[in-house]
Design an enzyme around this catalytic site. Structure first.
Site, PDB file in Angstrom:
ATOM      1  N   HIS A 429       2.799  -8.030  -1.582  1.00  0.00           N
ATOM      2  CA  HIS A 429       2.225  -6.695  -1.410  1.00  0.00           C
ATOM      3  C   HIS A 429       3.089  -5.669  -2.131  1.00  0.00           C
ATOM      4  CE1 HIS A 429      -0.074  -3.453   0.393  1.00  0.00           C
ATOM      5  NE2 HIS A 429       1.077  -2.842   0.659  1.00  0.00           N
ATOM      6  N   SER A 430       2.434  -4.788  -2.887  1.00  0.00           N
ATOM      7  CA  SER A 430       3.113  -3.703  -3.599  1.00  0.00           C
ATOM      8  C   SER A 430       4.178  -4.289  -4.525  1.00  0.00           C
ATOM      9  CB  SER A 430       3.697  -2.709  -2.592  1.00  0.00           C
ATOM     10  OG  SER A 430       4.046  -1.501  -3.220  1.00  0.00           O
ATOM     11  N   THR A 431       5.437  -3.928  -4.362  1.00  0.00           N
ATOM     12  CA  THR A 431       6.490  -4.492  -5.204  1.00  0.00           C
ATOM     13  C   THR A 431       6.496  -6.011  -5.133  1.00  0.00           C
ATOM     14  OG1 THR A 431       7.845  -2.521  -4.832  1.00  0.00           O
ATOM     15  CG2 THR A 431       8.977  -4.481  -5.651  1.00  0.00           C
ATOM     16  N   SER A 457      -1.723  -7.555  -3.414  1.00  0.00           N
ATOM     17  CA  SER A 457      -2.339  -6.401  -2.745  1.00  0.00           C
ATOM     18  C   SER A 457      -1.494  -5.156  -2.962  1.00  0.00           C
ATOM     19  CB  SER A 457      -2.492  -6.670  -1.242  1.00  0.00           C
ATOM     20  OG  SER A 457      -1.251  -6.801  -0.600  1.00  0.00           O
TER      21      SER A 457
END
Length: 600
Positions: A429-431, A457
């Site tokens: 997720h993200s990073t 995501s």
């Protein structure tokens, strides 16, 4: 504050309709209307004017659609100068559903919109204005929006509409007076002479004081509801506002009577008002649905009053939620004491001997393996959830932080590769999505087993650079930037001791992402699923779609309701989609096998 110029709007029926699907008895609505008129209220909002075509007829009561004949029956025979308002949701309304003003009892149309739906809101507002209505735009969830995005929205409203006013909406009850000051200044600077309104929710019991603060700072339109009736913790109580303002022509007594006779009896069938779960969602600047779900648990449910567990589940960083836990930071090896550690770079919530597949989860910036500790019980039994632990946090607190993505992949590589003996899936997720992506490319480069699927995501694709980097900013600006992500609780952001510990982790993780340069290489040859939050202004759906450029295999992009951290706020919904992906592979696995590396 010149109270004679203030306009008080009673939102009891409209906002209360979010609690009972707008199923008020007509007599209740009539009595509320009559009491508001007698009390000298300026505006009463009797419900929504949303589209039956979009919502259907079965789920909601009449006050979700406010048909003319229904409204006329309620207001007929009651003489008053009070204006009648309705609300249209930008994403749930049709412009054609409004009659011309001369044929309607409605005076005011308010358009509720997220920044992402502003084009729709402008169209609805201009259509209503053209039909003769006074119009307002209410900008929702601004606590999840960057100031620069909000400024662009305000300037668009100013230049492209002819509305009477624009509302600041504290959608999640997360505002403190300083936030009111900030947004009032921002709205004044970028709306010109347009009037400003305020609509506050009461998760932290600050709706009343924040409403008064906005009035002191120049807001002319003040929203409230009888006994605070509204979703979750409710709104600013109308009777409290009327009682505190020395506004000519107002009388609190009719409001007190209708509360006793018609509003309080509603408590027998619907629930609203202060509670610990609602307070916590406000504290964390989260949508109230998690608090509502918690409050709706059966009285005999073991988790009904386990508020500490609830806080941990919605914050994702429960070990950093209070100053009393600073000692846990300093003793990072205690944080994951309930978990079984495979190695220094990998933490698994259980060492499953019957696992047929592994799901490796890479955390977002500032997060650690603990953010995934609850996932195992929500996913298929034969999946081993393996949470990846970067150095410099939790049980690796004594290790040096890494701020280069490729260096991190190299550091994790030695720890993770021994556990690629089963079919596996990567999630980030993200990073964490970028780390997972680069990890797959490193596995391919070395001829190692590859995941059968990559799930990402809340992350811009590898080839899209970060447009507004934060990691290099001075501390004050850096912390303000963090607020826009709504991932770090306000109680953490305000605690200097915690932030002195937490800031280096966040800076390193964001530098890892923001300085990442995508190196050209053949696209992956495996299925990729991308998930985005419907309210995520940082990574909108159109950006998530671009992940499809990085695979020659099947690609799917799905939108989940929520902001940037929908994997927490909508965990059940999101993990259902993840479970579907996992089950597709489990059905085809008889014996554990390794997936050979594909040649590019």
């Amino acid at each position: 504050m010149e109270t004679s110029k203030l306009k008080i709007c009673d939102c009891t029926i409209r906002d209360g309709g979010l609690v009972n699907d707008s199923r008020f008895f007509p007599e209740t609505v009539r009595q509320v209307y009559k009491a508001a008129a007698s009390a000298g209220i300026d505006i009463i909002e009797l419900g929504y004017k949303n589209s039956r075509e979009l919502l259907g007829n079965d789920q909601y009561g009449p006050w979700r659609f406010c048909d003319e004949e229904v409204l006329r029956k309620v207001v007929s025979g009651i003489e008053t100068k009070m204006k009648i308002a309705v609300m249209q949701d930008a994403h749930k309304a049709r412009a054609r559903d409004l009659l011309p003003r001369k044929k309607s009892v409605i005076d005011i149309v308010r358009i509720a919109t997220y920044v992402r739906d502003l084009d729709k809101a402008v169209h609805l507002a201009n259509t209503a204005t053209d039909k003769g209505y006074t119009t307002f735009i209410n900008i929702m969830a601004i606590s999840h929006v960057r100031d620069d995005d909000l400024i662009r929205a305000l300037e668009k409203i100013r230049s492209e509409t002819r509305m009477a006013g624009c509302y600041i909406v504290d959608s999640f009850g997360s505002f403190y007076p300083r936030h009111i000051d900030h947004y009032m200044k921002l709205f004044r600077e970028h709306l010109g002479d347009t009037d400003i309104g305020i609509h506050c929710h009461n998760q932290q019991q600050l709706a009343f004081s924040n409403t008064l603060r906005a009035a002191e700072k120049g807001a002319l339109y003040l929203d409230a509801s009888l006994y605070g009736l509204g979703r979750a913790a409710g709104n600013c109580p109308l009777e409290l506002l009327v009682g505190s303002l020395d506004k000519p022509g107002m009388d609190i007594r009719p409001l007190l009577d209708v509360i006793g006779q018609h509003i309080l009896p509603l408590k027998q069938t619907i629930d609203w008002g202060y509670s610990i779960p609602h307070m916590l969602t406000g504290l964390l600047n989260l949508h109230p649905k998690d608090g509502i779900r918690q409050m709706n648990l059966r009285e005999d449910h073991s988790e009904k009053y386990a508020f500490g567990n609830f806080f941990g589940s919605i914050s994702g960083i429960d070990h950093m939620a209070a100053p009393a836990l600073i000692n846990i930071f300093e003793k990072g090896n205690q944080i994951m004491k309930s978990d079984v550690s495979f190695s220094s770079g990998l933490v698994s919530s259980s060492n499953k001997t019957d696992a047929r597949m592994r799901l490796f989860c890479f955390p977002y910036a500032g997060g650690g393996a603990s953010v995934y500790r609850q996932w195992e019980k929500c996913l298929p039994d034969q999946v081993d959830v393996c949470a990846v632990q970067p150095p410099g946090r939790e049980n690796r607190i004594s290790e040096t932080l890494i701020s280069d993505l490729h260096e991190l992949v190299e550091a994790l590589f030695r720890s993770l590769t021994p556990f690629l003996d089963l079919p596996f899936i990567f999630f980030g997720h993200s990073t964490g999505a970028l780390v997972a992506f680069e990890f797959v490319r490193e596995l391919r480069r070395r001829g190692m087993p590859l995941p059968v699927h990559l799930i990402v995501s809340g992350s811009r694709p590898p080839h899209v650079p970060e447009p507004t980097p934060l990691h290099h900013l001075p501390e004050k600006e850096f912390i303000q930037g963090l607020r826009c992500f709504s991932g770090t609780p306000e109680v953490v952001l305000q605690n200097e001791e915690i932030m002195q510990f937490y800031l280096p982790i966040l800076r390193a993780d964001l530098a890892l992402e923001e300085t990442y340069v995508h190196g050209k290489a053949p696209a992956l040859d495996l299925p990729v699923s991308a998930f985005g939050g419907s309210l995520d202004s940082e990574v909108p759906g159109s950006v998530m779609e671009a992940w499809g450029e990085h695979t020659t295999g099947p690609f799917n992009c799905e939108t989940i309701t929520g902001g940037h951290f929908f994997i927490r706020t909508e965990q059940d919904l999101f993990l259902k989609s993840v479970s579907d992906i996992l089950n597709n592979y489990l059905e085809g696995i008889d014996e554990p096998v390794s997936i050979s590396a594909r040649t590019a």
